[in-house]
Each structure stands twice: as structure tokens, then as C-alpha cells.
Design a protein around this motif. Structure first.
Motif, PDB file in Angstrom:
ATOM      1  N   GLY A 155     -13.507  13.379   3.506  1.00  0.00           N
ATOM      2  CA  GLY A 155     -12.524  13.780   4.396  1.00  0.00           C
ATOM      3  C   GLY A 155     -11.812  14.833   3.812  1.00  0.00           C
ATOM      4  N   PHE A 156     -11.797  16.115   4.520  1.00  0.00           N
ATOM      5  CA  PHE A 156     -11.224  17.161   3.987  1.00  0.00           C
ATOM      6  C   PHE A 156     -10.003  17.657   5.115  1.00  0.00           C
ATOM      7  N   HIS A 157      -8.976  18.489   4.465  1.00  0.00           N
ATOM      8  CA  HIS A 157      -8.053  18.793   5.305  1.00  0.00           C
ATOM      9  C   HIS A 157      -8.433  20.087   6.351  1.00  0.00           C
ATOM     10  N   PRO A 158      -8.212  20.407   7.565  1.00  0.00           N
ATOM     11  CA  PRO A 158      -7.282  19.323   8.497  1.00  0.00           C
ATOM     12  C   PRO A 158      -7.999  18.126   9.109  1.00  0.00           C
ATOM     13  N   ALA A 159      -9.273  18.009   8.990  1.00  0.00           N
ATOM     14  CA  ALA A 159      -9.891  17.242   9.962  1.00  0.00           C
ATOM     15  C   ALA A 159      -9.944  15.867   9.528  1.00  0.00           C
ATOM     16  N   GLY A 160      -9.707  15.370   8.055  1.00  0.00           N
ATOM     17  CA  GLY A 160      -9.824  14.026   7.552  1.00  0.00           C
ATOM     18  C   GLY A 160     -11.245  13.348   7.916  1.00  0.00           C
ATOM     19  N   GLY A 161     -10.875  11.981   8.142  1.00  0.00           N
ATOM     20  CA  GLY A 161     -12.166  11.238   8.756  1.00  0.00           C
ATOM     21  C   GLY A 161     -12.910  10.740   7.281  1.00  0.00           C
ATOM     22  N   GLY A 162     -12.408  10.879   6.227  1.00  0.00           N
ATOM     23  CA  GLY A 162     -12.927  10.295   5.120  1.00  0.00           C
ATOM     24  C   GLY A 162     -12.852   8.678   5.053  1.00  0.00           C
ATOM     25  N   VAL A 163     -13.907   8.063   4.236  1.00  0.00           N
ATOM     26  CA  VAL A 163     -13.586   6.763   4.028  1.00  0.00           C
ATOM     27  C   VAL A 163     -13.955   6.200   2.614  1.00  0.00           C
ATOM     28  N   LEU A 164     -13.025   5.349   2.025  1.00  0.00           N
ATOM     29  CA  LEU A 164     -13.173   4.764   0.809  1.00  0.00           C
ATOM     30  C   LEU A 164     -13.302   3.524   0.889  1.00  0.00           C
ATOM     31  N   GLU A 165     -14.226   2.751   0.210  1.00  0.00           N
ATOM     32  CA  GLU A 165     -14.209   1.180   0.222  1.00  0.00           C
ATOM     33  C   GLU A 165     -13.868   0.955  -1.464  1.00  0.00           C
ATOM     34  N   VAL A 166     -13.027  -0.006  -1.648  1.00  0.00           N
ATOM     35  CA  VAL A 166     -12.336  -0.414  -2.886  1.00  0.00           C
ATOM     36  C   VAL A 166     -12.488  -1.834  -3.079  1.00  0.00           C
ATOM     37  N   ALA A 167     -13.121  -2.284  -4.302  1.00  0.00           N
ATOM     38  CA  ALA A 167     -12.983  -3.647  -4.526  1.00  0.00           C
ATOM     39  C   ALA A 167     -11.933  -3.846  -5.843  1.00  0.00           C
ATOM     40  N   VAL A 168     -11.245  -4.917  -5.778  1.00  0.00           N
ATOM     41  CA  VAL A 168     -10.294  -5.031  -6.980  1.00  0.00           C
ATOM     42  C   VAL A 168     -10.379  -6.576  -7.315  1.00  0.00           C
ATOM     43  N   ALA A 169     -10.430  -6.755  -8.482  1.00  0.00           N
ATOM     44  CA  ALA A 169     -10.334  -8.252  -9.145  1.00  0.00           C
ATOM     45  C   ALA A 169      -9.270  -8.474  -9.519  1.00  0.00           C
ATOM     46  N   PRO A 170      -8.810  -9.782  -9.736  1.00  0.00           N
ATOM     47  CA  PRO A 170      -7.532 -10.311 -10.450  1.00  0.00           C
ATOM     48  C   PRO A 170      -7.419  -9.745 -11.999  1.00  0.00           C
ATOM     49  N   CYS A 171      -6.184  -9.497 -12.415  1.00  0.00           N
ATOM     50  CA  CYS A 171      -6.086  -9.137 -13.768  1.00  0.00           C
ATOM     51  C   CYS A 171      -4.627  -9.552 -14.198  1.00  0.00           C
ATOM     52  N   ALA A 172      -4.396 -10.803 -14.588  1.00  0.00           N
ATOM     53  CA  ALA A 172      -3.162 -11.215 -14.821  1.00  0.00           C
ATOM     54  C   ALA A 172      -2.256 -10.519 -15.887  1.00  0.00           C
ATOM     55  N   THR A 173      -3.128 -10.038 -16.868  1.00  0.00           N
ATOM     56  CA  THR A 173      -2.533  -9.293 -17.927  1.00  0.00           C
ATOM     57  C   THR A 173      -3.092  -8.129 -18.544  1.00  0.00           C
ATOM     58  N   LEU A 174      -2.236  -7.054 -18.354  1.00  0.00           N
ATOM     59  CA  LEU A 174      -2.995  -5.720 -18.817  1.00  0.00           C
ATOM     60  C   LEU A 174      -2.777  -5.583 -20.535  1.00  0.00           C
ATOM     61  N   GLN A 175      -3.819  -4.923 -20.940  1.00  0.00           N
ATOM     62  CA  GLN A 175      -3.713  -4.803 -22.597  1.00  0.00           C
ATOM     63  C   GLN A 175      -3.126  -3.511 -22.668  1.00  0.00           C
ATOM     64  N   HIS A 176      -2.389  -3.521 -23.802  1.00  0.00           N
ATOM     65  CA  HIS A 176      -1.794  -2.135 -24.461  1.00  0.00           C
ATOM     66  C   HIS A 176      -3.089  -1.168 -24.698  1.00  0.00           C
ATOM     67  N   CYS A 177      -2.663  -0.189 -24.290  1.00  0.00           N
ATOM     68  CA  CYS A 177      -3.762   1.062 -24.716  1.00  0.00           C
ATOM     69  C   CYS A 177      -3.157   2.205 -25.059  1.00  0.00           C
ATOM     70  N   SER A 178      -3.854   2.863 -25.999  1.00  0.00           N
ATOM     71  CA  SER A 178      -3.465   4.183 -26.628  1.00  0.00           C
ATOM     72  C   SER A 178      -4.592   5.182 -26.241  1.00  0.00           C
ATOM     73  N   PHE A 179      -4.097   6.199 -25.243  1.00  0.00           N
ATOM     74  CA  PHE A 179      -4.807   7.385 -24.876  1.00  0.00           C
ATOM     75  C   PHE A 179      -4.474   8.455 -25.974  1.00  0.00           C
ATOM     76  N   ASP A 180      -4.862   8.425 -27.117  1.00  0.00           N
ATOM     77  CA  ASP A 180      -4.208   9.214 -28.125  1.00  0.00           C
ATOM     78  C   ASP A 180      -5.259  10.302 -28.630  1.00  0.00           C
ATOM     79  N   SER A 181      -6.486   9.819 -28.392  1.00  0.00           N
ATOM     80  CA  SER A 181      -7.525  10.805 -28.919  1.00  0.00           C
ATOM     81  C   SER A 181      -8.726  10.901 -28.073  1.00  0.00           C
ATOM     82  N   ARG A 182      -9.134  12.261 -27.577  1.00  0.00           N
ATOM     83  CA  ARG A 182     -10.384  12.302 -26.552  1.00  0.00           C
ATOM     84  C   ARG A 182     -11.717  12.374 -27.398  1.00  0.00           C
ATOM     85  N   GLY A 183     -11.789  12.398 -28.705  1.00  0.00           N
ATOM     86  CA  GLY A 183     -12.919  12.582 -29.229  1.00  0.00           C
ATOM     87  C   GLY A 183     -13.713  13.678 -29.067  1.00  0.00           C
TER      88      GLY A 183
END
Length: 338
Positions: A155-183
Motif C-alpha cells: 500500500g502506497f500513498h495516496p491510495a493505500g490498500g496495503g495488508v499486513l498479517e502479524v503473529a505475536v507470541a507471549p513474552c513474559a520477560t524481555l532480555q537485556h540486550c546490547s546493540f553496541d557492535s554491528r560486526g
């Protein structure tokens, strides 16, 4: 109920969306005045209202003032409920921004959820569906979030019409994460999406990207969108490092040549590559809230945008965390801690 008072003139739609997300995740209500007061068209536009209504449904919330053009809103969240949801902006308003509003609340729910989102999937002022699928969700996966996105219709502007399907699983606890180096750099790949426009435009954009970034300019990297619901053009560059993937986009527009679109996009990518930061400017802003929900984490990035700074200060109003950023190797290191 605890309530937080917010000044909407200090930011745009992002301030409202972040407040909705934080309210759902913390159970703290908020009222906001002067919504988008500094914008050309102040108040709630359709995509903002869709985000409000989506958050209200997911979080069984009471809202006051949720209508088009409103400059004040009160939001009182209830318990978040997993389920199958469908939300439509009714325009080319960004479906990905609606997704980002409700996603953290749904991964905190006790059961899996599915979302069908209709609207714009590739908008100039919002993360593209490709960015969500290939940069944002993989970054969240490192923190423990299990979510998948399928692009059913562009879906692009201005017509729209795009469709996304998303599935989400439960995640009770998030882990600490460091995005410090891209390698080490693994690859730079480009593709161009064309809807209802000549493929020659995309080929010209691709040629500029080939000259400036060394990507493969083969015509197979120009994809014609079917069905073409309206004119649209976006060029996408995936930059893959050993430890991180970021996605950059450039949008065609009237009065801007294909060569200009390609050159601007190449400039974004070159700026990122010349710096030492792991995370690009847009993703750095979007990772603040998940890191805060995890209670800690860090990232390096090239610059501290106004969006990042205002988002950090808003998050600190809802959660018992503190953000700090210090100069680091020609860029910045952002940390969050309790």
C-alpha cells in the motif's frame, strides 16, 4: 487510576503512540492536550485515531476525545487481552505505526495474538513493512520477542490498500540486550518496488545505487507490485553486518527525479556505513521502549535525534528507568537502566 499529564505540542504523532503503548504496558492512564499543535494540520488524523482505537480495543480502555481533529485525549487502560484483531486506517495512513503501537502490549499478554492491519505499508514518514520485518523484528527477537510479519498487499500513498498479517507470541520477560557492535560488513542489497509506474524509473534508481554503493543493478531487483492499486515507488537498501541488519528507504515523489531518489538513499546508507554506530537513526529511536520494558540495555548510534531525546523523556514518565547518552567513537552510546 494513576494519570500522567502530557503536552502534545512537544512532539508529533510519535509522542501520542508511545504514550498509548506505555499506558497499555504499565496500566497508567494519561491525558494529552495540544496534540500535534506544531503540525500543519494539528490534532488527530486518521492514522492517529486508528492507533488510539486499536490500543483501546487491545487494552479494554476508556477514551475521551477520540475523534478526528481532536487536540485533547484522555486514555484509561484496562487489562490487555490477546486475540485476533483487525485494524484499518481507511486511508494510506501507516499500518506499521499502528502495529508498533500495540505490539509491546500483545507480547506481554498471556496468549498468542494475530493482527490484520490495512493501510499504507510503504510511507515516506513511517517505517516500511520491509524495515519492520527485516530490521525491527529481528532486533526484538534478540530480546526474546517472537513475532512474524507477512506482507499480503503493498500500500502506497495516496491510495493505500496495503495488508499486513502479524503473529505475536507471549513474552513474559524481555532480555537485556546490547546493540553496541554491528560486526563485519556482510552485504549491501538493493531492490525497488514499482506500482503503476514504468519499470525504467526503478532501473534508473538502481543504477545510481549501483554506482554509489556497489549493489547489483540487475533488472530482477525491480519488482512490479500486483495488483497496482495506485502509483507508488520505493527503493530499499538492506545493509547486513555480522551482528546487525538495518534497512533504508527512499520514496519517489512528483518533481523529484529517479536519480535524486537514488542519490538521497545512497547518502543515507553511506552516512551509516561511515559511522561506527551499530543502529541506524530510526531504529535507535524505536528500540528505546523495548529496552526500557526490559529494564536495561544499550545501543550505539550515529546521532541523537529530537525523536530519540523526546521519546526517552516520555518513557521515563511511565517507567522507573533512566536514559543516558554519551559520545562514543564518533557517535553516541545510549544506555537505559533502573
Amino acid at each position: 487510576m494513576d494519570m500522567i499529564e502530557l503536552d502534545g505540542s512537544l512532539g508529533g504523532g510519535q509522542l501520542l503512540r508511545s504514550a498509548l503503548t506505555l499506558s497499555l504496558c504499565t496500566g497508567i492512564g494519561f491525558s494529552i492536550h495540544d496534540i500535534r499543535a506544531q503540525r500543519r494540520r494539528p490534532g488527530l488524523m486518521r492514522q492517529h485515531l486508528t492507533a488510539v482505537n486499536a490500543a483501546a480495543r487491545v487494552g479494554n480502555a476508556c477514551t475521551h476525545g477520540a475523534q478526528l481533529g481532536a487536540t485533547a485525549l484522555r486514555f484509561e487502560p484496562g487489562p490487555v487481552q490477546a486475540g485476533d484483531y483487525q485494524f484499518a486506517t481507511g486511508s494510506a495512513g501507516s499500518a506499521t505505526l499502528v502495529l508498533q503501537t500495540v505490539l509491546p502490549a500483545l507480547w506481554q499478554a498471556a496468549a498468542p495474538s494475530r493482527l490484520r492491519l490495512e493501510g499504507g505499508t510503504h510511507n515516506p514518514l513511517a517505517p516500511s513493512a520491509d524495515f519492520i520485518a527485516d530490521a525491527y523484528l529481528p532486533a526484538l527477537a534478540k530480546m526474546g520477542v517472537q513475532a512474524t510479519l507477512e506482507l499480503q498487499q503493498h500500500g502506497f500513498h495516496p491510495a493505500g490498500g496495503g495488508v499486513l498479517e502479524v503473529a505475536v507470541a507471549p513474552c513474559a520477560t524481555l532480555q537485556h540486550c546490547s546493540f553496541d557492535s554491528r560486526g563485519a560488513l556482510a552485504s549491501i542489497e538493493a531492490k525497488v518496488l514499482m506500482s503503476g509506474l514504468p519499470s525504467a524509473i526503478g532501473l534508473r534508481e538502481l543504477q545510481v545505487l549501483a554506482q554509489k554503493l556497489g549493489v547489483d543493478p540487475h533488472p530482477r531487483h525491480v519488482h512490479a507490485v500486483r495488483p497496482a492499486l495506485g502509483p507508488g515507488n520505493v527503493a530499499l537498501v538492506h545493509v547486513r553486518h555480522a551482528e546487525h541488519v538495518d534497512v533504508f528507504s527512499g520514496h519517489g515523489e512528483r518533481g523529484v527525479s529517479a536519480e535524486q531518489v537514488g542519490a538521497r538513499l545512497a547518502g543515507q546508507v553511506q552516512h551509516y556505513l561511515q559511522g561506527s554506530g551499530c543502529v541506524g537513526e530510526h531504529l535507535s529511536d524505536q528500540l528505546l521502549l523495548p529496552m526500557a520494558l526490559a529494564g536495561g540495555g544499550s545501543l550505539t548510534t550515529g546521532r541523537i535525534s529530537d525523536h530519540l531525546a523526546s521519546n526517552a523523556r516520555l518513557i521515563e514518565k511511565f517507567l522507573p528507568v533512566e536514559f543516558d547518552w554519551q559520545p562514543h567513537d564518533g557517535g553516541w552510546r545510549v544506555t537505559v537502566s533502573r
